[in-house]
Design a protein around this motif. Sequence first.
Motif, PDB file in Angstrom:
ATOM      1  N   ALA A 191       0.840  -1.206   0.000  1.00 25.71           N
ATOM      2  CA  ALA A 191       0.000   0.000   0.000  1.00 25.71           C
ATOM      3  C   ALA A 191       0.872   1.252   0.000  1.00 25.71           C
ATOM      4  O   ALA A 191       0.562   2.250  -0.675  1.00 25.71           O
ATOM      5  CB  ALA A 191      -0.923  -0.009   1.217  1.00 25.71           C
ATOM      6  N   GLU A 192       1.993   1.206   0.729  1.00 26.53           N
ATOM      7  CA  GLU A 192       2.884   2.368   0.772  1.00 26.53           C
ATOM      8  C   GLU A 192       3.510   2.625  -0.599  1.00 26.53           C
ATOM      9  O   GLU A 192       3.605   3.783  -1.041  1.00 26.53           O
ATOM     10  CB  GLU A 192       3.984   2.139   1.809  1.00 26.53           C
ATOM     11  N   GLN A 193       3.931   1.545  -1.297  1.00 29.69           N
ATOM     12  CA  GLN A 193       4.516   1.703  -2.626  1.00 29.69           C
ATOM     13  C   GLN A 193       3.487   2.243  -3.620  1.00 29.69           C
ATOM     14  O   GLN A 193       3.808   3.090  -4.470  1.00 29.69           O
ATOM     15  CB  GLN A 193       5.065   0.361  -3.120  1.00 29.69           C
ATOM     16  N   ILE A 194       2.249   1.782  -3.523  1.00 26.91           N
ATOM     17  CA  ILE A 194       1.191   2.271  -4.404  1.00 26.91           C
ATOM     18  C   ILE A 194       0.929   3.747  -4.154  1.00 26.91           C
ATOM     19  O   ILE A 194       0.794   4.549  -5.092  1.00 26.91           O
ATOM     20  CB  ILE A 194      -0.091   1.434  -4.223  1.00 26.91           C
ATOM     21  N   ASN A 195       0.860   4.143  -2.879  1.00 26.40           N
ATOM     22  CA  ASN A 195       0.624   5.551  -2.549  1.00 26.40           C
ATOM     23  C   ASN A 195       1.765   6.438  -3.037  1.00 26.40           C
ATOM     24  O   ASN A 195       1.536   7.543  -3.545  1.00 26.40           O
ATOM     25  CB  ASN A 195       0.447   5.704  -1.041  1.00 26.40           C
ATOM     26  N   THR A 196       2.997   5.937  -2.894  1.00 30.56           N
ATOM     27  CA  THR A 196       4.155   6.708  -3.372  1.00 30.56           C
ATOM     28  C   THR A 196       4.097   6.875  -4.885  1.00 30.56           C
ATOM     29  O   THR A 196       4.343   7.965  -5.421  1.00 30.56           O
ATOM     30  CB  THR A 196       5.463   6.002  -2.972  1.00 30.56           C
ATOM     31  N   GLY A 197       3.781   5.783  -5.602  1.00 28.27           N
ATOM     32  CA  GLY A 197       3.656   5.848  -7.056  1.00 28.27           C
ATOM     33  C   GLY A 197       2.545   6.786  -7.490  1.00 28.27           C
ATOM     34  O   GLY A 197       2.707   7.556  -8.450  1.00 28.27           O
ATOM     35  N   GLN A 198       1.411   6.735  -6.780  1.00 24.72           N
ATOM     36  CA  GLN A 198       0.292   7.619  -7.111  1.00 24.72           C
ATOM     37  C   GLN A 198       0.682   9.082  -6.914  1.00 24.72           C
ATOM     38  O   GLN A 198       0.366   9.953  -7.747  1.00 24.72           O
ATOM     39  CB  GLN A 198      -0.909   7.283  -6.228  1.00 24.72           C
ATOM     40  N   SER A 199       1.392   9.363  -5.827  1.00 21.68           N
ATOM     41  CA  SER A 199       1.820  10.744  -5.562  1.00 21.68           C
ATOM     42  C   SER A 199       2.783  11.227  -6.644  1.00 21.68           C
ATOM     43  O   SER A 199       2.702  12.379  -7.089  1.00 21.68           O
ATOM     44  CB  SER A 199       2.494  10.832  -4.191  1.00 21.68           C
ATOM     45  N   LYS A 200       3.690  10.346  -7.068  1.00 21.63           N
ATOM     46  CA  LYS A 200       4.654  10.749  -8.084  1.00 21.63           C
ATOM     47  C   LYS A 200       3.975  11.025  -9.422  1.00 21.63           C
ATOM     48  O   LYS A 200       4.243  12.048 -10.061  1.00 21.63           O
ATOM     49  CB  LYS A 200       5.716   9.667  -8.254  1.00 21.63           C
ATOM     50  N   ILE A 201       3.067  10.148  -9.861  1.00 17.67           N
ATOM     51  CA  ILE A 201       2.423  10.354 -11.159  1.00 17.67           C
ATOM     52  C   ILE A 201       1.522  11.582 -11.112  1.00 17.67           C
ATOM     53  O   ILE A 201       1.431  12.339 -12.093  1.00 17.67           O
ATOM     54  CB  ILE A 201       1.636   9.095 -11.603  1.00 17.67           C
ATOM     55  N   ASP A 202       0.869  11.821  -9.959  1.00 18.09           N
ATOM     56  CA  ASP A 202       0.044  13.029  -9.825  1.00 18.09           C
ATOM     57  C   ASP A 202       0.913  14.283  -9.902  1.00 18.09           C
ATOM     58  O   ASP A 202       0.519  15.295 -10.502  1.00 18.09           O
ATOM     59  CB  ASP A 202      -0.714  13.006  -8.493  1.00 18.09           C
ATOM     60  N   GLY A 203       2.113  14.219  -9.301  1.00 15.93           N
ATOM     61  CA  GLY A 203       3.015  15.363  -9.352  1.00 15.93           C
ATOM     62  C   GLY A 203       3.496  15.649 -10.769  1.00 15.93           C
ATOM     63  O   GLY A 203       3.593  16.815 -11.177  1.00 15.93           O
ATOM     64  N   ILE A 204       3.780  14.581 -11.519  1.00 16.86           N
ATOM     65  CA  ILE A 204       4.201  14.758 -12.916  1.00 16.86           C
ATOM     66  C   ILE A 204       3.077  15.376 -13.735  1.00 16.86           C
ATOM     67  O   ILE A 204       3.290  16.301 -14.525  1.00 16.86           O
ATOM     68  CB  ILE A 204       4.624  13.400 -13.517  1.00 16.86           C
ATOM     69  N   LYS A 205       1.859  14.862 -13.527  1.00 21.72           N
ATOM     70  CA  LYS A 205       0.709  15.390 -14.271  1.00 21.72           C
ATOM     71  C   LYS A 205       0.495  16.871 -13.935  1.00 21.72           C
ATOM     72  O   LYS A 205       0.171  17.682 -14.830  1.00 21.72           O
ATOM     73  CB  LYS A 205      -0.558  14.599 -13.916  1.00 21.72           C
ATOM     74  N   ALA A 206       0.701  17.249 -12.686  1.00 18.62           N
ATOM     75  CA  ALA A 206       0.528  18.651 -12.289  1.00 18.62           C
ATOM     76  C   ALA A 206       1.548  19.541 -12.995  1.00 18.62           C
ATOM     77  O   ALA A 206       1.218  20.646 -13.454  1.00 18.62           O
ATOM     78  CB  ALA A 206       0.657  18.783 -10.775  1.00 18.62           C
ATOM     79  N   LEU A 207       2.791  19.070 -13.109  1.00 19.00           N
ATOM     80  CA  LEU A 207       3.808  19.838 -13.828  1.00 19.00           C
ATOM     81  C   LEU A 207       3.429  20.031 -15.290  1.00 19.00           C
ATOM     82  O   LEU A 207       3.619  21.110 -15.870  1.00 19.00           O
ATOM     83  CB  LEU A 207       5.169  19.132 -13.727  1.00 19.00           C
ATOM     84  N   LEU A 208       2.878  18.976 -15.901  1.00 19.57           N
ATOM     85  CA  LEU A 208       2.452  19.070 -17.302  1.00 19.57           C
ATOM     86  C   LEU A 208       1.288  20.041 -17.449  1.00 19.57           C
ATOM     87  O   LEU A 208       1.256  20.855 -18.375  1.00 19.57           O
ATOM     88  CB  LEU A 208       2.049  17.685 -17.824  1.00 19.57           C
ATOM     89  N   ASP A 209       0.328  19.961 -16.539  1.00 16.36           N
ATOM     90  CA  ASP A 209      -0.845  20.832 -16.615  1.00 16.36           C
ATOM     91  C   ASP A 209      -0.460  22.307 -16.448  1.00 16.36           C
ATOM     92  O   ASP A 209      -1.058  23.196 -17.070  1.00 16.36           O
ATOM     93  CB  ASP A 209      -1.864  20.445 -15.539  1.00 16.36           C
ATOM     94  N   LYS A 210       0.557  22.568 -15.635  1.00 14.36           N
ATOM     95  CA  LYS A 210       1.006  23.946 -15.418  1.00 14.36           C
ATOM     96  C   LYS A 210       1.898  24.442 -16.548  1.00 14.36           C
ATOM     97  O   LYS A 210       2.209  25.639 -16.611  1.00 14.36           O
ATOM     98  CB  LYS A 210       1.775  24.040 -14.097  1.00 14.36           C
ATOM     99  N   GLY A 211       2.319  23.553 -17.419  1.00 20.25           N
ATOM    100  CA  GLY A 211       3.202  23.947 -18.510  1.00 20.25           C
ATOM    101  C   GLY A 211       4.648  24.126 -18.096  1.00 20.25           C
ATOM    102  O   GLY A 211       5.443  24.718 -18.837  1.00 20.25           O
ATOM    103  N   GLU A 212       5.025  23.632 -16.916  1.00 19.01           N
ATOM    104  CA  GLU A 212       6.405  23.795 -16.451  1.00 19.01           C
ATOM    105  C   GLU A 212       7.371  22.866 -17.183  1.00 19.01           C
ATOM    106  O   GLU A 212       8.575  23.119 -17.213  1.00 19.01           O
ATOM    107  CB  GLU A 212       6.467  23.557 -14.936  1.00 19.01           C
ATOM    108  N   LEU A 213       6.867  21.769 -17.746  1.00 15.75           N
ATOM    109  CA  LEU A 213       7.663  20.829 -18.545  1.00 15.75           C
ATOM    110  C   LEU A 213       6.811  20.350 -19.704  1.00 15.75           C
ATOM    111  O   LEU A 213       5.591  20.207 -19.567  1.00 15.75           O
ATOM    112  CB  LEU A 213       8.076  19.607 -17.709  1.00 15.75           C
ATOM    113  N   ASP A 214       7.463  20.100 -20.856  1.00 18.48           N
ATOM    114  CA  ASP A 214       6.701  19.421 -21.895  1.00 18.48           C
ATOM    115  C   ASP A 214       6.791  17.912 -21.646  1.00 18.48           C
ATOM    116  O   ASP A 214       7.550  17.437 -20.807  1.00 18.48           O
ATOM    117  CB  ASP A 214       7.174  19.804 -23.300  1.00 18.48           C
TER     118      ASP A 214
END
Length: 445
Positions: A191-214
Amino acid sequence: MTRTLPALLATVLAFSGVSAPVLAQQAQPLDRIAAIVDEDVILQSELQRAVSNIKNQYAGREAQLPPDAVLERQVLERLVLVKLQVARAEGSGVRVGDEELNHAINSIAQQNGTNLDGLRQRLAQDGIGFADFRNSVREEITTQRLRQSFAQSRISVSEGEVDAALAQQSANDVQYHLAHILVALPDGASAEQINTGQSKIDGIKALLDKGELDFAAAAVRYSDSPNALEGGDLGWRSVDEIPNAFTSQLQTLKAGDVLGPIRGPSGFQLLKLVEVRNSSQGAAQTVTELHARHILVRVTDQLDEAAAKARIETLRARIAGGADFQDVAKESSDDANSRGQGGDLGWFPADAFGPDFGRQVESVSDGGVTAPFRTDAGWHIVQRVATRQTDVGDDNRRAQIRETIGRRKLEDEYNRFLQELRGDAYVSFRSGDRAENTADSPQQP
């Protein structure tokens, strides 16, 4: 080989110990260890050369690359996987002999519009040692052989899967150019590994949505996929090559949109639709097929070239004089497979027995008999029976779909295999004189 030779050359130059021009000029009196991989090591010079080669590939697009420390970690992970795959393959008895290696290198030279000497010169101009290059090609072929063995032992495609994909393709005859970012999860993730993975992918998606990275830059920096350093590019995919979790949603996207995060068999993914095009796989595909009979006279130790030619000419004269072709074939042909059927070869595409054979058959009309001609098998005469146009489109489409489904399955399964291989290995990264824990995932966004 599963990849084209130009692609092989690019991979070898990017992820190997072959040197780049700048680094080739740098004197390094003492080469440090960058990583210990089971019983093998990766030297700091190997890592630096591989990083330099990646930077050369991104010349003019440096903004897509992550900071040097992150790039080095990505490249080092790729080098670790190469070492592990080579070791696993060699442990399974895979060997690449010198003759096979020489043939591959000659083919690389030809595919790049040169010969072996020209390839040597090109490598020398780039500061690449030929011995290092040979070793890198050997490693690349070895890893390909491991992948092929994996596919043969673990990947199968049923006729039902092909039927379903055909039906889906006819309803949606398009292809998609895709790229992805993967945050990998191990089998049986906690469960901890899943939560960590979910947090990381959500963080990447947020960077994309903000236009900070292509998307490509984010893939290079954060993706756990083996194609991360290619910007996550998956190339063109037909519907049957795309996991079912994505296909229905892709149809609602426009070029440039990003789908996800979605939990898949390998972990969490973001999928970018780069562009869409119509597929031509449904078009009719016809080929000319020939129906023919033949008589073969082989050249042997007992029957030399001149005697074999004289014998086939005698048989041709008998047929021209009125003898039945089938009877002569049953009596005199050296082809054991067709002799009992009067030399009948059935229906076959014009190039089935090589271009020379097909041209000879096409040179006569139905019922006609060719003049004697030579192939690697020996001397022939052939009687053409008939020709026809055959639609092979359905057979080809089924074969293509079977291959693409298998390729999709292999991609998923082999990525999981690599994760297991990496997880079971002893890998120690070194930073200066300090060993570095390798359990951490790539830098969090």
